[in-house]
Scaffold this active site. Sequence first.
Site, PDB file in Angstrom:
ATOM      1  N   ARG A 105     -87.692  21.860 -98.500  1.00  0.00           N
ATOM      2  CA  ARG A 105     -88.042  21.994 -99.950  1.00  0.00           C
ATOM      3  C   ARG A 105     -89.258  21.516-100.540  1.00  0.00           C
ATOM      4  NH1 ARG A 105     -81.650  21.900-102.281  1.00  0.00           N
ATOM      5  NH2 ARG A 105     -81.199  24.065-101.540  1.00  0.00           N
TER       6      ARG A 105
ATOM      7  N   GLN B 180     -83.411  26.082-107.892  1.00  0.00           N
ATOM      8  CA  GLN B 180     -83.842  25.025-107.849  1.00  0.00           C
ATOM      9  C   GLN B 180     -83.512  24.219-109.323  1.00  0.00           C
ATOM     10  OE1 GLN B 180     -84.876  23.188-105.196  1.00  0.00           O
ATOM     11  NE2 GLN B 180     -84.516  25.067-103.937  1.00  0.00           N
TER      12      GLN B 180
ATOM     13  N   TYR C 234     -87.798  31.494-100.621  1.00  0.00           N
ATOM     14  CA  TYR C 234     -86.977  30.763 -99.445  1.00  0.00           C
ATOM     15  C   TYR C 234     -86.545  29.250 -99.747  1.00  0.00           C
ATOM     16  CZ  TYR C 234     -91.350  29.751 -96.942  1.00  0.00           C
ATOM     17  OH  TYR C 234     -92.967  29.229 -96.573  1.00  0.00           O
ATOM     18  N   GLU C 235     -85.870  28.669 -98.850  1.00  0.00           N
ATOM     19  CA  GLU C 235     -85.263  27.369 -99.059  1.00  0.00           C
ATOM     20  C   GLU C 235     -84.710  27.027-100.529  1.00  0.00           C
ATOM     21  OE1 GLU C 235     -85.048  25.774 -96.323  1.00  0.00           O
ATOM     22  OE2 GLU C 235     -86.524  26.748 -95.384  1.00  0.00           O
ATOM     23  N   GLY C 236     -84.039  27.967-100.903  1.00  0.00           N
ATOM     24  CA  GLY C 236     -83.274  27.911-102.134  1.00  0.00           C
ATOM     25  C   GLY C 236     -84.319  28.659-103.344  1.00  0.00           C
TER      26      GLY C 236
END
Length: 597
Positions: free
Chosen positions: A296, A447, A440-442
């Site tokens: 992230r 977030q 991506y990555e949340g």
Amino acid sequence: MPVYKAPVEDVMFLLNDVFPIERYNNLPGFADATPDTVEAILAEGAKLCEEVFAPLNLSGDQEGCTRNPDGSVTTPKGFKEAYEAYSTGGWMGLAAPEEYGGQGLPSVLNTIMQEFVSSSNLALGMYPGLTQGAIAALIEHGTEEQKQIYLPKMTEGTWTGTMNLTEPHCGTDLGMLKTKAVPNGDGSYAISGTKIFISAGDHDMAENIVHLVLARIEGAPAGTKGISLFVVPKVLVNEDGSLGERNGVSCGSLEHKMGIHGNATCVMNYDGAKGWLVGQENRGLNAMFVMMNEARLAVGVQGLAQSEVAYQNAVAYAKDRLQGRSLTGAKYPDKPADPIIVHPDVRRTLMSIKAFNEAGRALIVWTGLNSDIAHRSSDDTQRQTAEDYMGLMTPVVKGVLTDLGFDNAVKAQQMFGGHGYIEEWGMSQFVRDARITQIYEGANGIQAMDLVGRKLGKDGGRAVMTFFNEVGAFCQENAGDESLKAYIAPLQQGLGHLQQATMWFMQNAMAKPDNAGAGATDYMHLFGTVVMGYMWAKMAKAAQTRKAEGNGVADKMDAKLLTGRFFMERMMPETATRLARITTGADTTMALPVEAF
């Protein structure tokens, strides 16, 4: 052909004047990182990115990756040689522990290098970036045997790494995953299932690929409490460390994507592949979060990186493109028209991107230094404070830098007019590549909810109160400095808005959680604006000091101070708008019946 020049000088200003790196000499690895050494390292890294990575960015986008009939993947022409230059140059192990073949240097240097790499060629830079995240996870949660088998090869770049979370039916809600792990009776497990969106899942640049895979052991509890993490190599490793037979894992297909075409985003099929448990059984998310948090933060850097390279190309075009005359009279009367950089709206656009880039870079350097403190300090209090900071800022860095990074790529594309929409100029690639960073990555909405729903109240609000106190103390200490008034007063106002928003959530979100959900994204961006304002105030103070010392840097420091004033005058006022949106609550957001959409 797009251009790129790594901002080494700007980074050195941060490391020498804003966050003096020599102050951290008590931490392992920092004693060797003298300013001269750091500048030499970054200059060499810049050369690699400018001369090797950047020239392959456009061609890699045009060619993309190819899945061959046997399931193997071929990367674009030149990628393999470029990756080899990266790995043989020791860049993979820049901050890795020396016991596994790394150089043990501060991780903040790797963070800076990630920006250079991601600006020059985001798709190519993802291969080593994911590997470094996998290295971090194995260092923290792997067994000693796993560390000895995998880390030396991964650190030297001979083997690469991936993270395998998402499945066709489950993205963020990992509690729904179906990939299963069946004990083989010899300490290993048979892993079966399908994972999608796996970046760097297969390629031709390394001898082996080490997959970190989330799966559910047979009989494990449902939901996230029953998830375990496994290390699953593409090629099995013999007892003597040599490579053995192929494991039961393969690339079933390549995703057809909007951007990052040079990165192999794979559907990965696990057919009884042999894997080994990493960390504790049913505690896989805890172990994987090490890699996820690393990723992230790295994605936040990618957002900044695309903003920076897009900005550099927009500036070059704006200085060259002749169109119209200045509103105050011709600035270049010897030419048929003035370059478009004379026009106020063009300046507004470029200054907005520049002000973000410099503040965002300061934020990632500050975050990188806190990461080093969190992982290397022997002082429990220092380490706890740094860990609190990392937890609080991770969603801000990821969400804000990628949202604005994409916006800035679009703004930079706009400078080219119709040429920006034509592929050969390369600006559309920056827009397409930047878009994935918000997903991506949340996804960034996740977030924002992580920040509001988890991070604010964690440990009784200790982290956010520490941040408020730090910024408040800085403002108070410098309130009497007339030369900093243009920076301190707007920062104080923005901080006040952030504190009001935080208090509003405390009073209105517990009884009605939708209020938190409806205001989360605005809160994340309010927080990000205040953090970047704090960065600008610190940079302004350092620039005033440098300017007073002379040494022929007055023009450069004046440029810093002017850019900081632009941020405070034109961008910091957004905090009032964000606060107003947050305090409207969720009533109108949630009132419309589903069938009315």
